[in-house]
Write a protein that holds these residues in place. Sequence first.
Motif, PDB file in Angstrom:
ATOM      1  N   LEU A 175       0.825  -1.207   0.000  1.00 32.32           N
ATOM      2  CA  LEU A 175       0.000   0.000   0.000  1.00 32.32           C
ATOM      3  C   LEU A 175       0.860   1.258   0.000  1.00 32.32           C
ATOM      4  O   LEU A 175       0.435   2.297  -0.501  1.00 32.32           O
ATOM      5  CB  LEU A 175      -0.965  -0.015   1.181  1.00 32.32           C
ATOM      6  N   GLY A 176       2.063   1.173   0.548  1.00 36.28           N
ATOM      7  CA  GLY A 176       2.988   2.300   0.486  1.00 36.28           C
ATOM      8  C   GLY A 176       3.468   2.545  -0.935  1.00 36.28           C
ATOM      9  O   GLY A 176       3.704   3.683  -1.345  1.00 36.28           O
ATOM     10  N   GLU A 177       3.605   1.472  -1.705  1.00 34.08           N
ATOM     11  CA  GLU A 177       4.026   1.588  -3.103  1.00 34.08           C
ATOM     12  C   GLU A 177       2.902   2.145  -3.971  1.00 34.08           C
ATOM     13  O   GLU A 177       3.144   2.889  -4.911  1.00 34.08           O
ATOM     14  CB  GLU A 177       4.475   0.226  -3.623  1.00 34.08           C
ATOM     15  N   CYS A 178       1.691   1.745  -3.675  1.00 32.81           N
ATOM     16  CA  CYS A 178       0.511   2.243  -4.394  1.00 32.81           C
ATOM     17  C   CYS A 178      -0.672   2.143  -3.442  1.00 32.81           C
ATOM     18  O   CYS A 178      -1.162   1.045  -3.184  1.00 32.81           O
ATOM     19  CB  CYS A 178       0.242   1.430  -5.657  1.00 32.81           C
ATOM     20  N   PRO A 179      -1.131   3.268  -2.896  1.00 31.76           N
ATOM     21  CA  PRO A 179      -2.173   3.221  -1.860  1.00 31.76           C
ATOM     22  C   PRO A 179      -3.584   2.945  -2.380  1.00 31.76           C
ATOM     23  O   PRO A 179      -4.550   3.153  -1.671  1.00 31.76           O
ATOM     24  CB  PRO A 179      -2.082   4.605  -1.221  1.00 31.76           C
ATOM     25  N   LEU A 180      -3.684   2.436  -3.581  1.00 32.19           N
ATOM     26  CA  LEU A 180      -4.988   2.156  -4.171  1.00 32.19           C
ATOM     27  C   LEU A 180      -5.224   0.651  -4.226  1.00 32.19           C
ATOM     28  O   LEU A 180      -4.392  -0.097  -4.732  1.00 32.19           O
ATOM     29  CB  LEU A 180      -5.036   2.737  -5.590  1.00 32.19           C
ATOM     30  N   VAL A 181      -6.347   0.201  -3.678  1.00 38.44           N
ATOM     31  CA  VAL A 181      -6.778  -1.188  -3.827  1.00 38.44           C
ATOM     32  C   VAL A 181      -7.906  -1.167  -4.851  1.00 38.44           C
ATOM     33  O   VAL A 181      -8.901  -0.474  -4.662  1.00 38.44           O
ATOM     34  CB  VAL A 181      -7.289  -1.776  -2.491  1.00 38.44           C
ATOM     35  N   VAL A 182      -7.729  -1.900  -5.931  1.00 38.42           N
ATOM     36  CA  VAL A 182      -8.747  -1.911  -6.983  1.00 38.42           C
ATOM     37  C   VAL A 182      -9.647  -3.119  -6.801  1.00 38.42           C
ATOM     38  O   VAL A 182      -9.179  -4.252  -6.703  1.00 38.42           O
ATOM     39  CB  VAL A 182      -8.098  -1.923  -8.381  1.00 38.42           C
TER      40      VAL A 182
END
Length: 114
Positions: free
Chosen positions: A10-17
Motif C-alpha cells: 500500500l505504500g508503493e501504491c495506496p490504491l486497492v482496486v
Amino acid sequence: MNLTSILKLLGECPLVVSVQAPEGSPLRDDSTLVRLALASANEGVRLLRAEGPSSLQAIARSTGLPVMGLIKRTYEGSPVYITPTLAEVEEVLSAGCRVVAVDGTGRPSLARSR
C-alpha cells in the motif's frame, strides 16, 4: 502475506482496486475480470480485491498480485453477506488468497455458528 507486507504494498501504491461485477452484469466472467485486473496492474496497482472462487483463482494466477478475496453470500436472519461465515473464509483461502475481506461492521455475524 502479513500486515507488514500489505502495508509495504500500500505504500508503493495506496490504491486497492476492486475487480468485481454483480450477478447479471455482462462484465461478470473471469476473462473480462482478469483483463480489468491486468489493466490495473499495468497502471501500478499492487493489491486487488475480487469476489468468487473462480475469479479469485483466475485473477491471482494471471496477475501474480496478491488478491484480497471475498465471497458474497446471504443467509436467512443475517444482514452480513461479505464472507459471512468461516465456510466462505475457507473458500477464499482455497482459491489461493492470503488476504480475506470480511464484513467489518458491528452487525451480528454468523461466523461463530457455522
